[in-house]
Scaffold this motif. Sequence first.
Motif, PDB file in Angstrom:
ATOM      1  N   GLY A 140     -43.206 -19.219  13.747  1.00 56.64           N
ATOM      2  CA  GLY A 140     -44.617 -19.559  13.875  1.00 56.64           C
ATOM      3  C   GLY A 140     -45.104 -20.241  12.608  1.00 56.64           C
ATOM      4  N   TYR A 141     -46.361 -20.609  12.615  1.00 58.21           N
ATOM      5  CA  TYR A 141     -46.923 -21.409  11.535  1.00 58.21           C
ATOM      6  C   TYR A 141     -48.102 -20.727  10.864  1.00 58.21           C
ATOM      7  N   ALA A 142     -48.203 -20.881   9.546  1.00 64.52           N
ATOM      8  CA  ALA A 142     -49.432 -20.531   8.837  1.00 64.52           C
ATOM      9  C   ALA A 142     -50.466 -21.631   9.095  1.00 64.52           C
ATOM     10  N   LEU A 150     -57.005 -13.594  21.134  1.00 67.60           N
ATOM     11  CA  LEU A 150     -57.851 -14.413  20.260  1.00 67.60           C
ATOM     12  C   LEU A 150     -57.270 -14.507  18.854  1.00 67.60           C
ATOM     13  N   GLN A 151     -56.763 -13.387  18.345  1.00 64.21           N
ATOM     14  CA  GLN A 151     -56.320 -13.377  16.951  1.00 64.21           C
ATOM     15  C   GLN A 151     -54.805 -13.508  16.805  1.00 64.21           C
ATOM     16  N   ASP A 152     -54.064 -12.949  17.723  1.00 64.56           N
ATOM     17  CA  ASP A 152     -52.604 -12.926  17.560  1.00 64.56           C
ATOM     18  C   ASP A 152     -51.865 -13.849  18.532  1.00 64.56           C
ATOM     19  N   HIS A 153     -52.590 -14.495  19.435  1.00 66.32           N
ATOM     20  CA  HIS A 153     -51.970 -15.372  20.427  1.00 66.32           C
ATOM     21  C   HIS A 153     -50.866 -14.653  21.191  1.00 66.32           C
ATOM     22  N   MET A 154     -51.088 -13.390  21.533  1.00 69.85           N
ATOM     23  CA  MET A 154     -50.129 -12.633  22.328  1.00 69.85           C
ATOM     24  C   MET A 154     -50.625 -12.583  23.766  1.00 69.85           C
ATOM     25  N   TYR A 155     -49.818 -13.097  24.680  1.00 68.59           N
ATOM     26  CA  TYR A 155     -50.203 -13.098  26.094  1.00 68.59           C
ATOM     27  C   TYR A 155     -49.181 -12.269  26.864  1.00 68.59           C
ATOM     28  N   ASN A 196     -43.313   2.638  23.490  1.00 65.60           N
ATOM     29  CA  ASN A 196     -43.635   1.255  23.831  1.00 65.60           C
ATOM     30  C   ASN A 196     -45.117   1.055  24.076  1.00 65.60           C
ATOM     31  N   MET A 197     -45.618  -0.116  23.671  1.00 61.59           N
ATOM     32  CA  MET A 197     -46.977  -0.537  24.010  1.00 61.59           C
ATOM     33  C   MET A 197     -46.839  -1.784  24.896  1.00 61.59           C
ATOM     34  N   TRP A 198     -47.810  -1.976  25.782  1.00 60.98           N
ATOM     35  CA  TRP A 198     -47.794  -3.166  26.654  1.00 60.98           C
ATOM     36  C   TRP A 198     -49.098  -3.907  26.521  1.00 60.98           C
ATOM     37  N   PHE A 199     -49.010  -5.220  26.522  1.00 62.19           N
ATOM     38  CA  PHE A 199     -50.223  -6.035  26.566  1.00 62.19           C
ATOM     39  C   PHE A 199     -50.339  -6.680  27.944  1.00 62.19           C
TER      40      PHE A 199
END
Lengths: 326, 326
Positions: A30-32, A179-184, A196-199
Amino acid sequence: KDRLIAFLQSFGAIQGKADGYKYAGTDRRGYAVEPGAGAEKGTVLGPVPSLSDVLASGVGQRFSFELGYDQAMMMFQPVGGMDAIPKALERAVGAHKITYEAAATGFANVPGGVEVSWKDKRGREHVERADFCVVATPPHIAARLRHNLGDAVGNALRTPVPVSVGKIGLEYRSRWWELQDHMYGGVVPTDTDLSNMWFPSYGFQGRRGTVIGYYNVGPNAEVYGRLAPDDRTRRAVDQGVKIFGDRYRTELDSAFSVAWHRTPGLEAGWVGWPNQDGPEYKLLNEPQGNVYFAGDWLSHVIAWQHGAFTSARKVVTTLHQRVMAA
Amino acid sequence: KDRLIAFLQSFGAIQGKADGYKYAGTDRRGYAVEPGAGAEKGTVLGPVPSLSDVLASGVGQRFSFELGYDQAMMMFQPVGGMDAIPKALERAVGAHKITYEAAATGFANVPGGVEVSWKDKRGREHVERADFCVVATPPHIAARLRHNLGDAVGNALRTPVPVSVGKIGLEYRSRWWELQDHMYGGVVPTDTDLSNMWFPSYGFQGRRGTVIGYYNVGPNAEVYGRLAPDDRTRRAVDQGVKIFGDRYRTELDSAFSVAWHRTPGLEAGWVGWPNQDGPEYKLLNEPQGNVYFAGDWLSHVIAWQHGAFTSARKVVTTLHQRVMAA
């Protein structure tokens, strides 16, 4: 060997022999700063850990899990949630043929049929007679009911081991992970007692969202299961804050948790057989007089609906053939 | 080293040292008979190839591609297809401000502004005067227009190399890849001149479906681009039959192909810069009097809409600042 090294260079993004197969980082980190117009080449996230640190972290060990035949990434889910499937079955069967909030208390082979006793939600005892009966309770529950199927069946029903399983849903006022982590979507395996956690893989870019704060099994599930619901939430959030920071607490709206091993009528997430080649498994897969057993626990796809469906189909087909041949 | 071997055992499903790290197959291969109820344990697909055959096949080399930062699996696509994005832009800008089927023929810096000449769809010449102009054509097309920006700009515009790219859509009367092969989306890389094939990631379980029969670049794209559309279809289907069998031909309903290097106004799928640190790239990223250049080709995200959007935003911001400071 060359092919293997080529694969490792490609998959592991390590450099060549001349560079000691060094891992120097790639844009997969990923990118800064994202690449963009003009002179903006992007800035890859740094600093890059050493190869031994990367390997020591255990990275990549989850890939294998996702390659499992029954663990592929989700493409479909029932509209309205998993409940939509039993609700559809209810519509197909006819709701008037189903009695809810009723608990079986016994089953027996009797001349020409079966006799099943059960309690309604007010605690009144009923007795039902029929030609056949399919016992679809979990085996550890069936084992405690009054029956006249003998010790071998009783012992067989006590053979599968109930597994403790817990899950908590945490509803957030914002979808900060998007919004903040771009995790979908996706699963976050942890080395905490959350396991385990799930999004969520639905409602992307929506206003609110529900995260599975833990999905754990065995001792971890028992620890959470013993707590009152509010204490489960507190503990799960304390653990999650370590990973995701204060927003994991401050954005929380409400929570709902289940300990399946404490849920009446289930008393386990699923069961594990010490041996599915043994006489106990075989015995319960055969008709016992006019009584049949069915459930995911009588399949090789335990804990999945597929196992329950194929078991149901097997029993219904067997019954059909028996009746048609009679 | 132990961690690396552990990873290879897990990810590669190879056995331990005692078994010579043998690969003996797993359920990741899929099943000839699915696991189910009772005694049905499932039958894993066989026969299992040798480890050296597996490595020689190049398996796994695509994993790395999918891990690329801009090659993650698709989660979103515009409702109505990619066209929905320019159509939304048209609505935002106002359709009356856009002239379609018009081709620029020249651009020039003139005292106090710019002059742009263009031809409408009937071939009539027009001349437009304005304060500024943003040239967003591909650079190899801009290079051929009349302009007075000098040789350095002309040479710079001729520096990026146009890339030939072709694609064909094959519409099928059934979704045989889902019904028979249980394939739901995904890319099939081939060693034929088709290069890559894509299966649709939408409309699952629908009545019909469209497969991308080839998505190829360079010489393969030029071979198909030189053919008449019907001959492209014939060639693509002949190749596809080798992989997917006769249904690849018999289920076909219609086809549509594009050779971007032969498409007026584009004449390439995208461009490649020999060097994005060189003076040519730098020059075209600077205002040339009252003329600006913009496009994905002036970004570090070439061939993606993201590159075009960030370039457009950069130029508009620069223009805004210039005008506000004047």
